[in-house]
Design an enzyme around this catalytic site. Sequence first.
Site, PDB file in Angstrom:
ATOM      1  CE  LYS A  56       2.903  -0.289   4.986  1.00  0.00           C
ATOM      2  NZ  LYS A  56       1.707  -0.232   3.973  1.00  0.00           N
ATOM      3  CD  GLU A  83      -3.104   0.261   2.326  1.00  0.00           C
ATOM      4  OE1 GLU A  83      -3.587   1.242   2.796  1.00  0.00           O
ATOM      5  OE2 GLU A  83      -2.937  -0.945   3.130  1.00  0.00           O
ATOM      6  NE  ARG A 133       2.875  -8.487   9.921  1.00  0.00           N
ATOM      7  CZ  ARG A 133       2.251  -7.603   8.964  1.00  0.00           C
ATOM      8  NH1 ARG A 133       1.465  -7.995   7.983  1.00  0.00           N
ATOM      9  NH2 ARG A 133       2.678  -6.461   9.042  1.00  0.00           N
TER      10      ARG A 133
END
Length: 545
Positions: free
Chosen positions: A266, A31, A256
């Site tokens: 983020k 993104e 992850r």
Amino acid sequence: MEEMSNFIKTIMMNDLESKKVKSIVTRFPPEPNAYLHIGHARAIITNFELAENLGGKTNLRFDDTNPAKEDVEFVEAIKKDIEWLGYHPAKVLFGSDYFDETYELAIKLIKKGLAYVCDLTPEETSKYRGDFNTPGIESPYRNRSVEENLELFKNMRDGKYQEGEKVLRAKIDMASPNINMRDPVLYRILYINHHRTKDKWCIYPMYDFAHPIQDAIEGITHSLCSLEYDNHRPLYDWVVEQCEMPHVPQQIEFGRLNITNTIMSKRYLRELVNSKKVIGYDDPRMPTLVGLARRGYTPESIKSFVKASGLSRINSTIEGDMLEHFLREDLKLKTNRLMAIFDPLKVVITNYEEGKIEYLDAVNNTENEELGTRKIAFSRTIYIDRNDFVLEKPNKHYKRLALGLEVRLFYAYFIKANEVICDNEGNIVEVHCTYDPETKSGSGFNERKPNGTIQFVEATTALPATFNLFETLVIDNPEDHRSFLERLNPNSWTVKTGFIEGEKEHFSVLERFQFIRDGYYVVDKDSRDENLVFNRIVSLKSAIK
Ligand code: ATP
Ligand code: MG
């Protein structure tokens, strides 16, 4: 470098063998709302390496279906990060490229009776959805006619409603044990200018609707994502099937990557930047790829680290030490070894001719002859590190200079300390030594053992330099419940000013060195030849014994 091998590769190989797929096509779908961090490196490396190893290809697709936080600044930064890691996307695409097709597919679902416009408020929607223990309740708008839904959806697109007033939802199963299947939202209204489509749209598709469509349009065979999307997979498959996409991509989840003492989300990275706790996304302490690059980390070390950390269907937390290990491994043979003095102490060689400078031979890397040799200046006045001198030898393990003791200077002579000069407050400002001309370049080493070997720089030719030393930004501590902004490591950035040997005339940004007996360093982007700045990439030895 070693090939990657993991459960996803096995799936891909089986799919190739059974001819389920002709060739492998993967994508990395960030993104564009932040800089990439080392966690993303796991996704990038996995996608690119697996496809590459199996003769396939990888697209970079910006997942820009939520215009709220997206920006072209991030698009450009992400492209550069991927290039820096050494990967070349087959295509660079944007989710927003498919807004027209996505809209048409929503209409297709409405026509099939599989999507409806719902007027529930966001609060009501989440209440109606139920939870793990409670089945959902059907929306009172669920049974609108196809015609009504088509008209309302068109009105949504035409900007006839406020944000939040209406959404388009899939009609699946409000009693499903998987909450994602309880009539998920497909489209919502947002009056936000999109960084690419500007004001063309005021409705935007949700990730769960847009993503499978994008994968299918691009012919992605294996759509890799992190574990939190595990229970979105039934919806992913539903969208592909009900939209009757000619190509069927397969979603596969992996764990992850987390690293000890490293904050990776983020949102937190943004908070660090916005609260000015760091100097920017490329602060050398940041786990962003731009931060790691400025810090001097190499793409090779990051790749080795990610590969060695393995890949499974479990989120993993890896010791930061392991990344440092791969850095040292990578830099050991590649870097010239120079002498730097971080805390200068003046040494006068009283029996050395005044005004004379001689140049001694030095090898650039004792473990890699290919890096060649250089000359090192030596004269009556030199600097050594204050850490390398004490008045009296404290114990037998002390292998540095002290009064009455002799040490060897790298590439030069044995020197013996005879006297110190102090200032009014009793601080040592000068050490007076004598040198033995017979010990040039370490000769005579066999006859008598000096009390260690230390680095030095010749005083009149040495180059002043600033050294930035780093520790982790945060220290993991399960007992400390304060927000992470309040428990930042106060010693995460220390600055020292000293000298480096003066033979080299130009230092390029990102050039890396080993400073003997200390660590690996990189020339910072703010460094100039008249004002040298080095960042310590990693110390020679792990701080953790
Ligand atoms: P964050 O949770 O850190 O805010 P994100 O997952 O929302 O990041 P995206 O831009 O959506 O960020 O990420 C692009 C891809 O990178 C996704 O497929 C995501 O799963 C993957 N990714 C992000 N962080 C990690 C991580 N720590 N380990 C492995 N993959 C990750
Ligand atoms: Mg995400």
